[in-house]
Design an enzyme around this catalytic site. Structure first.
Site, PDB file in Angstrom:
ATOM      1  N   SER A 133      13.232 -27.535 -26.968  1.00 20.53           N
ATOM      2  CA  SER A 133      13.112 -26.462 -27.947  1.00 20.53           C
ATOM      3  C   SER A 133      11.818 -26.682 -28.714  1.00 20.53           C
ATOM      4  O   SER A 133      11.300 -27.813 -28.775  1.00 20.53           O
ATOM      5  CB  SER A 133      14.298 -26.498 -28.916  1.00 20.53           C
ATOM      6  OG  SER A 133      14.072 -25.686 -30.056  1.00 20.53           O
ATOM      7  N   TYR A 147      20.280 -31.404 -34.537  1.00 19.43           N
ATOM      8  CA  TYR A 147      19.765 -30.614 -33.403  1.00 19.43           C
ATOM      9  C   TYR A 147      18.287 -30.891 -33.188  1.00 19.43           C
ATOM     10  O   TYR A 147      17.844 -31.138 -32.056  1.00 19.43           O
ATOM     11  CB  TYR A 147      20.003 -29.125 -33.652  1.00 19.43           C
ATOM     12  CG  TYR A 147      19.392 -28.246 -32.574  1.00 19.43           C
ATOM     13  CD1 TYR A 147      19.990 -28.144 -31.327  1.00 19.43           C
ATOM     14  CD2 TYR A 147      18.218 -27.540 -32.803  1.00 19.43           C
ATOM     15  CE1 TYR A 147      19.429 -27.357 -30.328  1.00 19.43           C
ATOM     16  CE2 TYR A 147      17.650 -26.748 -31.818  1.00 19.43           C
ATOM     17  CZ  TYR A 147      18.260 -26.664 -30.578  1.00 19.43           C
ATOM     18  OH  TYR A 147      17.696 -25.886 -29.595  1.00 19.43           O
TER      19      TYR A 147
END
Length: 253
Positions: A133, A147
């Site tokens: 990401s 995360y």
């Protein structure tokens, strides 16, 4: 080169669209996720050969079982796509949810990359795409602390292995996909909504496959996100953390 691809988290989003692209390119695709019905639906819609394996990658034993099940199928592409996030204060998100996130986002990617990479190196061919990401390129993400940390791990691991392969003169390639917001089921699982408009999973998968076969290390599909991650390497860490935290706070549903 054998044309068989294994795709984790294939039941939706980027994984699903990547499977469609690779199937059209003539790959036999092995689809894995927890939702069997979704996998069967996808397999039935693909133009080429496919196989489904239901698997819970939060369990290391399941990762090893998956490898043992397919290791003799001459896989030449591994797409580590399975993963999820959670939004909230670090002290408020349940520990169990964060540990499961680490199991899927980190341990599963680490385990499968290691197991398949040994085979790929022995055959001196193959591609590994680890779906990270843009969060993994940032200094941290308030309200999504765990995360961001998991995705930073994926980027770091992929980068180190990439250089080891180059040092060895290997024909094996490894890449990290680092998109910004993508319109998938991620929001529902993370219980958030993107503060900025996301790209489609179709576009993201297209850029991912192009970058993977092009031998790129870091694949960032969006031009604007490339500029943002570049700025994060120049601006002071505390400033970036403040800006990131502001963006995250607008994600709350």
């Amino acid at each position: 080169m054998a044309k068989t691809a294994l795709i984790t988290g294939a039941s939706s989003g980027i994984g699903r669209e990547t499977a469609k692209i690779l199937s059209k390119k003539g790959f036999k695709v092995i689809l894995t996720a927890r939702r069997e019905e979704r996998l069967r639906e996808l397999a039935d819609s693909l133009p080429g050969k496919s196989r489904i394996i239901t698997c819970d990658l939060s369990e290391t034993e399941e990762c090893i079982r998956l490898y043992e099940t397919v290791k003799n199928e001459k896989i030449s592409v591994l797409v580590n796509n399975a993963g999820f996030g959670k939004l909230g204060e670090f002290t408020e998100i349940p520990l169990e949810a964060e540990l499961e996130m680490i199991d899927v986002n980190v341990k599963a990617v680490h385990t499968l990359t290691k197991l398949f990479l040994k085979d790929f190196k022995a055959a001196d061919r193959g591609y590994i795409l680890n779906v990270a990401s843009s969060a993994g390129l940032m200094p941290g993400g308030p309200l999504m602390a765990a995360y961001y940390a998991t995705k930073a791990y994926v980027v770091s691991l992929t980068s180190a292995v990439y250089q080891e392969l180059r040092n060895d003169g290997s024909n094996v390639h490894i890449s990290a996909l680092c998109p910004g917001p993508v319109d998938t089921e991620f929001n529902d699982v993370a219980q958030c909504s993107f503060a900025v408009k996301g790209i489609t999973p179709e576009y993201c998968a297209k850029k991912a496959v192009e970058g993977m076969f092009g031998g790129k290390l870091i694949i960032v599909p969006e031009t604007t996100m490339k500029a943002g991650t570049a700025a994060s390497r120049i601006l002071p860490r505390k400033l970036i953390l403040g800006m990131t935290g502001g963006i995250q706070s607008r994600k709350k549903q």
